[in-house]
Design a protein around this motif. Structure first.
Motif, PDB file in Angstrom:
ATOM      1  N   LYS A  71       2.993  43.831  64.248  1.00  0.00           N
ATOM      2  CA  LYS A  71       4.565  44.186  63.943  1.00  0.00           C
ATOM      3  C   LYS A  71       4.391  45.758  63.519  1.00  0.00           C
ATOM      4  O   LYS A  71       3.630  45.785  62.508  1.00  0.00           O
ATOM      5  CB  LYS A  71       5.564  43.456  63.348  1.00  0.00           C
ATOM      6  N   THR A  72       5.364  46.623  63.956  1.00  0.00           N
ATOM      7  CA  THR A  72       5.452  47.858  63.343  1.00  0.00           C
ATOM      8  C   THR A  72       5.901  47.496  61.958  1.00  0.00           C
ATOM      9  O   THR A  72       6.759  46.746  61.336  1.00  0.00           O
ATOM     10  CB  THR A  72       6.641  48.621  64.171  1.00  0.00           C
ATOM     11  N   ASN A  73       5.455  48.186  60.924  1.00  0.00           N
ATOM     12  CA  ASN A  73       5.685  48.054  59.691  1.00  0.00           C
ATOM     13  C   ASN A  73       5.954  49.556  59.017  1.00  0.00           C
ATOM     14  O   ASN A  73       5.867  50.510  59.608  1.00  0.00           O
ATOM     15  CB  ASN A  73       4.818  47.504  58.625  1.00  0.00           C
ATOM     16  N   LEU A  74       6.221  49.672  57.843  1.00  0.00           N
ATOM     17  CA  LEU A  74       6.444  50.975  57.124  1.00  0.00           C
ATOM     18  C   LEU A  74       5.526  51.990  57.001  1.00  0.00           C
ATOM     19  O   LEU A  74       5.704  53.309  57.319  1.00  0.00           O
ATOM     20  CB  LEU A  74       7.006  50.778  55.736  1.00  0.00           C
ATOM     21  N   SER A  75       4.369  51.536  57.077  1.00  0.00           N
ATOM     22  CA  SER A  75       3.341  52.402  57.100  1.00  0.00           C
ATOM     23  C   SER A  75       2.922  53.149  58.489  1.00  0.00           C
ATOM     24  O   SER A  75       1.977  54.275  58.587  1.00  0.00           O
ATOM     25  CB  SER A  75       2.040  51.550  56.848  1.00  0.00           C
ATOM     26  N   HIS A  76       3.765  52.528  59.512  1.00  0.00           N
ATOM     27  CA  HIS A  76       3.471  53.251  60.796  1.00  0.00           C
ATOM     28  C   HIS A  76       4.414  54.375  61.316  1.00  0.00           C
ATOM     29  O   HIS A  76       4.566  54.686  62.262  1.00  0.00           O
ATOM     30  CB  HIS A  76       3.749  51.909  62.049  1.00  0.00           C
ATOM     31  N   ILE A  77       5.376  54.624  60.078  1.00  0.00           N
ATOM     32  CA  ILE A  77       6.568  55.442  60.334  1.00  0.00           C
ATOM     33  C   ILE A  77       6.324  56.772  59.669  1.00  0.00           C
ATOM     34  O   ILE A  77       5.770  56.539  58.260  1.00  0.00           O
ATOM     35  CB  ILE A  77       7.835  54.985  59.876  1.00  0.00           C
ATOM     36  N   VAL A  78       6.512  57.834  60.124  1.00  0.00           N
ATOM     37  CA  VAL A  78       6.308  59.273  59.382  1.00  0.00           C
ATOM     38  C   VAL A  78       7.586  59.904  59.578  1.00  0.00           C
ATOM     39  O   VAL A  78       8.383  60.117  60.634  1.00  0.00           O
ATOM     40  CB  VAL A  78       4.901  60.031  60.085  1.00  0.00           C
ATOM     41  N   PHE A  79       8.026  60.322  58.375  1.00  0.00           N
ATOM     42  CA  PHE A  79       9.233  60.999  58.056  1.00  0.00           C
ATOM     43  C   PHE A  79       9.164  62.499  58.147  1.00  0.00           C
ATOM     44  O   PHE A  79       8.271  62.759  57.556  1.00  0.00           O
ATOM     45  CB  PHE A  79       9.910  60.701  56.832  1.00  0.00           C
ATOM     46  N   GLY A  80      10.006  63.022  58.675  1.00  0.00           N
ATOM     47  CA  GLY A  80      10.125  64.601  58.663  1.00  0.00           C
ATOM     48  C   GLY A  80      11.539  65.009  58.273  1.00  0.00           C
ATOM     49  O   GLY A  80      12.444  64.680  58.915  1.00  0.00           O
ATOM     50  N   VAL A  81      11.782  65.370  57.014  1.00  0.00           N
ATOM     51  CA  VAL A  81      12.844  65.892  56.259  1.00  0.00           C
ATOM     52  C   VAL A  81      13.194  67.213  56.390  1.00  0.00           C
ATOM     53  O   VAL A  81      12.437  68.026  55.820  1.00  0.00           O
ATOM     54  CB  VAL A  81      13.009  65.094  54.847  1.00  0.00           C
ATOM     55  N   ALA A  82      14.390  67.582  57.053  1.00  0.00           N
ATOM     56  CA  ALA A  82      14.938  68.926  57.217  1.00  0.00           C
ATOM     57  C   ALA A  82      15.356  69.156  55.874  1.00  0.00           C
ATOM     58  O   ALA A  82      16.346  68.751  55.171  1.00  0.00           O
ATOM     59  CB  ALA A  82      15.685  69.296  58.343  1.00  0.00           C
ATOM     60  N   ALA A  83      15.088  70.352  55.073  1.00  0.00           N
ATOM     61  CA  ALA A  83      15.538  70.607  53.819  1.00  0.00           C
ATOM     62  C   ALA A  83      15.590  72.321  53.710  1.00  0.00           C
ATOM     63  O   ALA A  83      14.893  72.967  54.412  1.00  0.00           O
ATOM     64  CB  ALA A  83      14.711  70.234  52.555  1.00  0.00           C
ATOM     65  N   SER A  84      16.459  72.820  52.911  1.00  0.00           N
ATOM     66  CA  SER A  84      16.778  74.035  52.515  1.00  0.00           C
ATOM     67  C   SER A  84      16.259  74.435  50.989  1.00  0.00           C
ATOM     68  O   SER A  84      16.712  73.567  50.207  1.00  0.00           O
ATOM     69  CB  SER A  84      18.124  74.401  52.896  1.00  0.00           C
ATOM     70  N   GLY A  85      15.482  75.537  50.915  1.00  0.00           N
ATOM     71  CA  GLY A  85      15.316  75.856  49.614  1.00  0.00           C
ATOM     72  C   GLY A  85      16.239  76.039  48.525  1.00  0.00           C
ATOM     73  O   GLY A  85      16.143  75.722  47.492  1.00  0.00           O
ATOM     74  N   LYS A  86      17.523  76.681  49.229  1.00  0.00           N
ATOM     75  CA  LYS A  86      18.635  76.801  48.272  1.00  0.00           C
ATOM     76  C   LYS A  86      19.325  75.641  47.886  1.00  0.00           C
ATOM     77  O   LYS A  86      19.845  75.697  46.749  1.00  0.00           O
ATOM     78  CB  LYS A  86      19.617  77.786  49.162  1.00  0.00           C
ATOM     79  N   GLN A  87      19.192  74.465  48.630  1.00  0.00           N
ATOM     80  CA  GLN A  87      20.003  73.324  48.211  1.00  0.00           C
ATOM     81  C   GLN A  87      18.910  72.407  47.603  1.00  0.00           C
ATOM     82  O   GLN A  87      19.335  71.099  47.206  1.00  0.00           O
ATOM     83  CB  GLN A  87      20.527  72.650  49.405  1.00  0.00           C
ATOM     84  N   TRP A  88      17.697  72.698  47.472  1.00  0.00           N
ATOM     85  CA  TRP A  88      16.477  71.417  47.095  1.00  0.00           C
ATOM     86  C   TRP A  88      16.730  71.029  45.709  1.00  0.00           C
ATOM     87  O   TRP A  88      16.620  69.884  45.664  1.00  0.00           O
ATOM     88  CB  TRP A  88      15.355  72.300  47.047  1.00  0.00           C
ATOM     89  N   SER A  89      17.190  71.740  44.825  1.00  0.00           N
ATOM     90  CA  SER A  89      17.322  71.278  43.652  1.00  0.00           C
ATOM     91  C   SER A  89      18.468  70.089  43.467  1.00  0.00           C
ATOM     92  O   SER A  89      18.327  69.326  42.508  1.00  0.00           O
ATOM     93  CB  SER A  89      17.484  72.473  42.533  1.00  0.00           C
ATOM     94  N   LYS A  90      19.381  70.307  44.290  1.00  0.00           N
ATOM     95  CA  LYS A  90      20.537  69.375  44.296  1.00  0.00           C
ATOM     96  C   LYS A  90      20.279  68.160  44.987  1.00  0.00           C
ATOM     97  O   LYS A  90      20.530  66.988  44.717  1.00  0.00           O
ATOM     98  CB  LYS A  90      21.841  69.976  44.685  1.00  0.00           C
ATOM     99  N   ARG A  91      19.855  68.473  46.189  1.00  0.00           N
ATOM    100  CA  ARG A  91      19.639  67.627  47.387  1.00  0.00           C
ATOM    101  C   ARG A  91      18.292  66.447  47.345  1.00  0.00           C
ATOM    102  O   ARG A  91      18.198  65.362  47.910  1.00  0.00           O
ATOM    103  CB  ARG A  91      19.897  68.235  48.837  1.00  0.00           C
ATOM    104  N   LYS A  92      17.282  66.943  46.292  1.00  0.00           N
ATOM    105  CA  LYS A  92      15.998  66.108  46.292  1.00  0.00           C
ATOM    106  C   LYS A  92      16.431  64.711  45.547  1.00  0.00           C
ATOM    107  O   LYS A  92      15.550  63.766  45.888  1.00  0.00           O
ATOM    108  CB  LYS A  92      15.076  66.813  45.568  1.00  0.00           C
ATOM    109  N   SER A  93      17.745  64.996  44.872  1.00  0.00           N
ATOM    110  CA  SER A  93      18.032  63.658  44.187  1.00  0.00           C
ATOM    111  C   SER A  93      18.356  62.457  45.218  1.00  0.00           C
ATOM    112  O   SER A  93      18.295  61.166  45.136  1.00  0.00           O
ATOM    113  CB  SER A  93      18.901  63.670  43.269  1.00  0.00           C
ATOM    114  N   TYR A  94      18.785  62.687  46.413  1.00  0.00           N
ATOM    115  CA  TYR A  94      19.207  62.126  47.452  1.00  0.00           C
ATOM    116  C   TYR A  94      18.028  61.308  48.182  1.00  0.00           C
ATOM    117  O   TYR A  94      17.848  60.175  48.388  1.00  0.00           O
ATOM    118  CB  TYR A  94      20.066  62.509  48.641  1.00  0.00           C
TER     119      TYR A  94
END
Length: 485
Positions: A71-94
């Protein structure tokens, strides 16, 4: 004399030929014919064992059954998160709220380099997106960063990671619930082309962009073979759509050229709304909660907390029963004539009087439309108005604690009253204001979504404390329906 001798010899020969064949010779001949026919036409062979006098059937070896893939498990999934350098210090907490070091795989794709902080060891590795200056972009209302973001899955694929079944992209202000994401993707064969996600909560957004498009902030899941096909043609495809606004409509345009439709999963939440999303969460669809987006635009999901604190509060129940998180149950206190709604792990609501399940499963409009002038007619799903009459306003309880009781094999979640000023109600009915606390007992069920979807049932249990309501939540019993008798 010679003639007599010849005649005598002839008579002797003819006499021997004219005699009948001996009986035993004929019998032997028939037995040989029988065994020859039996050997050729019958699927049995005579045993060579002299002590065994029965026929033994030939066993034709069957082909080995192919092993079913894991069965598919978490190790089979690769995430690609779109981020902005200007917002990084704030949004990385999410991202820190859902990322699991050494369990989740993937990258954050930025438009520029950022200073690494001490806490980034608990975050995905950072990557800088490739140059997209060669691509045309002429949408006056958008930003050309949409081209960069639309290529995240293709750029992640080119990294050559092994044992990948799914690529999932989202924004830096998106929170995923990884276990529920796995449950959703397990339903689909990753060897085929799948493009999975959900729509906007705004009808006008869907009209303007597409009802065939997965909204990227809520999350997009693409199977590995489809990601390979996309990577081969995406750059050429992007050049054909310089007029499009965002990244997700560019991905959908390429999916249209590949002939792959959107597979809608209702647990991906774009949340193109403003204000308080309480009504949406308290009447969550009967589907696993996969993602929450636009957390910067909506109010914190719990009162008297900031956005990050509210998300941490939601982690309490999700660690015990992620499959049941936010699932709504509806029941009635038969004696006091109350309607009860349990959004497990989030809130409990008590209403005076009877509100039918058909109404309770519709989200109450505590939120505002993405296009304010559209009002409640601008949603692509049914809603109900917020009760304004003093006697019909719900008594609301938010989760305050969650534990697991191993002796009874059930989770125990506690919900505390959210006190707000109230005007006096003239109804001659039991007053829920006496209830300060609600206890909910529920058996964890990680296999909840392996069967056809059905709303859980809840039942009011006796309580020794007048200030506490006790509720049991679980699978509906045979012939159990949600109705006030």
């Amino acid at each position: 004399m010679k003639s007599n001798a010849k005649d005598s010899e002839k008579l002797s020969t003819e006499g021997s030929l004219s005699k009948p064949m001996p009986y035993f010779v004929f019998l032997v001949f028939l037995v040989c014919i029988f065994y020859a026919v039996a050997f050729v036409y019958h699927p049995y062979s005579y045993t060579a064992n002299p002590h065994q006098s029965e026929f033994v059937q030939f066993e034709i070896p069957s082909r080995p059954k192919p092993k079913s893939p894991d069965k598919t498990n978490l190790s089979h999934i690769v995430f690609g998160v779109a981020a902005s350098g200007k917002q990084w210090s704030k949004r990385k907490s999410y991202i820190q709220q859902w990322w699991r070091p050494n369990e989740t795989r993937g990258f954050v794709w930025l438009d520029e380099k950022v200073e690494a902080g001490a806490d980034e060891k608990n975050l995905p590795p950072l990557k800088i997106s490739g140059d997209t200056s060669q691509f045309k972009y002429n949408n006056s209302e958008g930003d050309r960063s949409a081209i960069r973001i639309s290529r995240i899955i293709s750029e992640t694929l080119r990294l050559g990671m092994e044992d990948v079944r799914w690529f999932v992209m989202g924004d830096d202000d998106t929170v995923f619930f990884p276990d529920n994401l796995v449950r959703v993707l397990q339903k689909y064969d990753h060897n085929y082309y799948y493009y999975i996600g959900s729509l906007s909560e705004s009808h006008l957004q869907n009209i303007h962009f597409s009802y065939n498009m997965a909204y990227g902030g809520g999350g997009i899941a693409i199977s590995y073979p489809l990601a390979k096909a996309l990577e081969k043609m995406q750059d050429m495809c992007i050049q054909r759509y310089p007029h499009l606004y965002g990244s997700d409509d560019r991905i959908q345009a390429c999916m249209a050229e590949l002939g792959v439709p959107l597979t809608i999963e209702k647990g991906f939440h774009q949340y193109d709304v403003y204000g308080n999303v309480f009504g949406l969460l308290a009447a969550h669809p009967i589907a696993p909660l996969v993602s929450l987006h636009h957390l910067d635009l909506v109010e914190p999901i719990f009162p008297n907390m900031n956005r990050v604190q509210a998300l941490e509060q939601l982690k309490l129940p999700s660690e015990h029963d992620s499959a049941g998180l936010m699932q709504q149950s509806i029941c009635y206190d038969q004696d006091r004539r109350w309607t009860i709604s349990v959004s497990w792990g989030y809130t409990v609501q008590i209403f005076r009087g009877t509100i039918y399940a058909r109404e309770m499963e519709r989200p109450s409009r505590t939120f505002y439309n993405w296009y304010p002038k559209a009002g409640y007619t601008g949603y692509p799903f049914n809603t109900r108005p917020v009760n304004l009459k003093r006697c019909q306003k719900p008594f609301v309880y938010f989760i305050s604690n969650a534990t697991y009781n191993s002796q009874i094999d059930k989770t125990v979640t506690e919900y505390s009253s959210h006190r707000i000023p109230r005007m006096r109600c003239s109804w001659i009915k039991a007053d829920p204001s006496q209830i300060d606390r609600v206890e909910v007992y529920k058996k964890p069920n990680p296999y909840l979504w392996d069967k056809p979807p059905r709303r859980n049932c809840c039942r009011i249990l006796p309580s020794k404390n007048n200030g506490t309501m006790v509720i049991e939540v679980g699978d509906c019993k045979e012939d159990e329906i949600i109705v006030l008798r």
